[in-house]
Design a protein around this motif. Sequence first.
Motif, short mmCIF file in Angstrom:
data_model
loop_
_atom_site.label_atom_id
_atom_site.label_comp_id
_atom_site.label_asym_id
_atom_site.label_seq_id
_atom_site.Cartn_x
_atom_site.Cartn_y
_atom_site.Cartn_z
N HIS A 161 0.88 -1.17 0.00
CA HIS A 161 0.00 0.00 0.00
C HIS A 161 0.91 1.21 0.00
O HIS A 161 1.50 1.55 1.02
CB HIS A 161 -0.93 -0.04 1.21
CG HIS A 161 -1.93 -1.15 1.07
ND1 HIS A 161 -2.60 -1.69 2.12
CD2 HIS A 161 -2.35 -1.81 -0.04
CE1 HIS A 161 -3.41 -2.64 1.66
NE2 HIS A 161 -3.27 -2.72 0.36
N HIS B 240 2.37 -3.25 6.71
CA HIS B 240 1.39 -2.17 6.48
C HIS B 240 1.46 -1.17 7.63
O HIS B 240 2.16 -1.39 8.61
CB HIS B 240 -0.02 -2.75 6.42
CG HIS B 240 -0.24 -3.69 5.28
ND1 HIS B 240 -0.83 -3.31 4.11
CD2 HIS B 240 0.04 -5.01 5.14
CE1 HIS B 240 -0.90 -4.34 3.28
NE2 HIS B 240 -0.38 -5.39 3.89
N GLU C 226 1.30 3.86 2.57
CA GLU C 226 1.84 3.46 3.87
C GLU C 226 3.35 3.45 3.72
O GLU C 226 3.96 2.43 3.42
CB GLU C 226 1.25 2.10 4.27
CG GLU C 226 -0.29 2.16 4.30
CD GLU C 226 -0.96 0.79 4.40
OE1 GLU C 226 -0.30 -0.19 4.76
OE2 GLU C 226 -2.16 0.72 4.09
N GLU D 186 0.50 -4.30 11.00
CA GLU D 186 -0.03 -2.95 10.80
C GLU D 186 0.67 -2.08 11.84
O GLU D 186 0.48 -2.27 13.04
CB GLU D 186 -1.55 -2.90 11.03
CG GLU D 186 -2.38 -3.74 10.07
CD GLU D 186 -2.61 -3.08 8.72
OE1 GLU D 186 -2.10 -1.96 8.50
OE2 GLU D 186 -3.30 -3.69 7.89
N ILE E 123 -7.50 3.28 4.94
CA ILE E 123 -6.63 2.56 4.04
C ILE E 123 -6.87 1.06 4.08
O ILE E 123 -6.87 0.41 3.06
CB ILE E 123 -5.17 2.91 4.35
CG1 ILE E 123 -4.88 4.30 3.80
CG2 ILE E 123 -4.20 1.90 3.76
CD1 ILE E 123 -3.62 4.91 4.25
N ASP E 124 -7.10 0.53 5.23
CA ASP E 124 -7.34 -0.90 5.26
C ASP E 124 -8.80 -1.24 5.55
O ASP E 124 -9.11 -2.31 6.05
CB ASP E 124 -6.37 -1.59 6.22
CG ASP E 124 -5.12 -2.05 5.48
OD1 ASP E 124 -5.28 -2.75 4.46
OD2 ASP E 124 -4.01 -1.69 5.88
ZN LIG Z 1 -2.04 -1.58 4.11
#
Ligand SMILES: [Zn+2]
Length: 967
Positions: free
Chosen positions: A172, A282, A175, A357, A401-402
């Motif tokens: 991503h 992430h 990120e 994350e 975003i997630d």
């Molecule tokens: Zn992500």
Amino acid sequence: MPRSRRAARLLTSFLLLLGAGSGLFAQTTAREAVGGDDPEFARLVKEWTTRPDFSSPLVDHLPKVAGLPSPKDILGHHIGEPKKLTYYADILRYYRALAAASPRLKVLTIGKSHEGRELVVVFVGSDESISNLEQYRTYLGQLADPRTITPRQATEIIAKAKPLYHLSGGLHSGEVGPSEMLMELAYRLVAEDSPIISQIRDSVIVSITPVADPDGRDRNVDWYYKYGINETESRPIGAGVPFWGKYVFHDDNRDINYSQIEMRSLLDWYLEYHPPIMHDLHQAQTLMYTFSGQAPQNPNLDPILYGELPMMANFEMSQMTKYGMPGVWTHGFVDMWSPGYLAFMSSNHNGMIRMYEIQGFGGANTQKVRLGNPNGTGANGIGDGTPAGPGPGRAGGPPAIDAAAAVSGRSNQAQREWFRPFPATGEFDWSLRNNTNYGQTGVITALQYTSQFGRIILENFYVKSRNSIETGRKETVAGYVIPGRQRDMTRVERLVNLLRMQGIEIGRATAAVKLQEGTFPAGSFIIKRDQPYSRLAKTLLEKQVYPDPNLRTYDDASWTMGLMSHVEVKEIADKKILDVAVDPVKEKEIRLAGTVGGTGALIAVAHYGSNNMITLRYRLKDARVEATEKEFKQGNVTFPAGSFIVSGEVAKLRSAVESLGLTALALPSRPDVPAHELDLPRLAVYSLWSGGATQDVGWVRFALDTFEVPYELIYKERVKRGGLNAAYDVIVMPNQGGSGKRMVFDIESRGQPIEYKRSDTFRNLGMYGESDDITGGMGLDGVAELEKFVKAGGVLVTLGQASYFPAEFGLAPKVDAARTSPQFYSPGAIVDAEILQPAHPIFYGYDSKTIPVRYGSGPLLSIDTGANPFDPPAPGPPPTPQAVLMRYPGGDDHVLSGLMRGANEIRNRAAIIDQPSGKGRVILFAGNPCYRWQNFGEFNLLFNTVLNFNDIKPVPPKPPATDLPAR
Ligand SMILES: [Zn+2]
């Protein structure tokens, strides 16, 4: 390392053990213990780390080694400096410099991104590991296919092999932190001689994808330097960068069929190197979440995996807690259901997906995080680590975003839970360096675990691979048959190729096959389940039976490939399938050539539902092509309605038909069948500027590009300018926005224009469209222009959530678009849809009354029949207006795969409406017929609409339809 230093390190660990939370003391001790380190690094990192407990003794120092370039030596700054992000070319430059200076690191090119950036995998290990990389790769390949070795050889290989641990940052691309961190990690793995790092270097080979979406990386770095760097809490930008990759944002982590070249390149690499662990980094949770595979869990995967995942996550959580780092947690976030996440390629192939994350922002500014107090209940509006104020890639931009909103088991991040023993609390600043500290400490800890338990990880990898073969022999499902001689073999070809791409073994039956389930012709595709990737074959081909309807899932609930492709796939229990004689399909991609029989100057091409029909039409754009309106027969070939009759250069037609795998016949004379000319529309695809929308549009663009359909991508600027009929015949609004209002007003204006334009400084902006100000949407002026377009003869096609727009803004005033109730839940189930107007050109190539379609969260469409609501209802089901072309029977009996809670809510709702308006029409789809390169069986609904845009005639009235019986 000198004995005294080692003793000091041990003491450090002991003190840390005693004083979890007293990070300041622990770090001071650690720093004093280190010699030969870069004093400037230690000083600056301490300065950039916003609280002492946001660091660890693993990352608060960096050795200086003569001749080895540190990140600062190449980039000019240490990793984690506030307001500093690195462009992709510089990231590659760094790894190459380190590779040139050290035999412990190697850079391998694996492909090119959509925009031409080099895709690489970086290997780091001991001198010995890197010089013998080919040998270690061979060992892993042998463990991945236990048929190639005896159990005794397996034991010997496990004793000699080394686990390959793959790390990936920047999947991503908004990120941004992990891609910075990985450079420092690579240097540390090469340069540091502490016991932990030495042990990792000697016994683990680390491979790194520096940035999984490099095109998006550079656009995000541009956006950061243009806008994000000046952002403050009181002065947010108000929008994220409109594009990440060429087509998608975060869906590169949902690309189950590896359509994007960056994802496909990594899969190809994976199948050569077989890393038993793939770990994506992430940044969307507070302060660090380590994935452990919570429910719902895919039941096909080896149960060993479900033991392994929490072991590693718990080790990381306990180690980092020991170092005094608060806010590390596991369990309650992402489940183990959909196999479409990128690192799932490892779990799908008997390895292990891992994921973090890490708290971070879309840029490199230090921002506030506000959490509750330690005794908070979570019900008092306490944040969950959402940074104060919007930032790049967030508010006004794409959704979270997630997409965490709908995830089960989430709780207040400040609250202590069994899976979060040491939460972070209160209000604090969070910096890019904190993100680096957490990510790097976590990864080193995971690598430490891998170095301690390397043999067990390898043994598990081998046993999981072996189990997969044996499970296929023991379980009820022994294999699958994709029968040969299906009506449209091009979709069969695509399905076979998608399975082959993932390494699944397929053979073609050398003779007719008789099984309990039926007899299948020679040439049928046979997938036996006594193969290493037998579990994956089952996962992809079976009907998804959701384990617990009360659970939610993070992403799609179903993906059954036969249903999505409209290809017949037969599940086989008969164990005889394992002994069927086959010719193995050796190619990674098969090509089934089309056929052109007969002689004559005209060629009839049968429309059997192939998505290649539209490609053929565009490849023959100068030829005269007609579509037949009724079925006709020629010899023993039946040409269904929608078949093409082409006149032109026969040799050229032949090669086009053959290369596209279609069925055609040359005719001596024109058959006596009604037909209309298929002239090509001037096609526009409309996109909002908000990032989440450009991705949904991106999937449609990807399909159009792949099938060679030219179009113009337009935005509010073009619509507001008006004169649409002079430029376009058809405007497609892909699924986007979520509401009519959002389609019209898009990104809220905060008074400051937000420009998306290329410049000499920001070369990656302004791609795929430019705007002086991406805020504000088309507004009511734009709506008026679109209405003029339709009234004057244009065709407006709205897909999925975009269909709220014509219903709510009066372009299709007779259409109602309602919403499902809050209790309704359907993360992409596959359901029945009933074709009500089979003669409509939109259904050319479809040969059954009921077809499987994907239903996500589109509007509940219906036609306002104008009945007086105070009248008593007429007996029987309401009549279905002619405008409804297809509808959902609804109810649990018509859910074919996956989960739909409240399936009665879609009962008899319209799936497609064709609403004439003035001289034009609006065609509304409730679902998305072009979803993430998955539902190939539905693509033709859109393609037929495009090709027959000006040939849609009013359907003659017929008696009202009745309810389908439940089944
Ligand atoms: Zn992500």
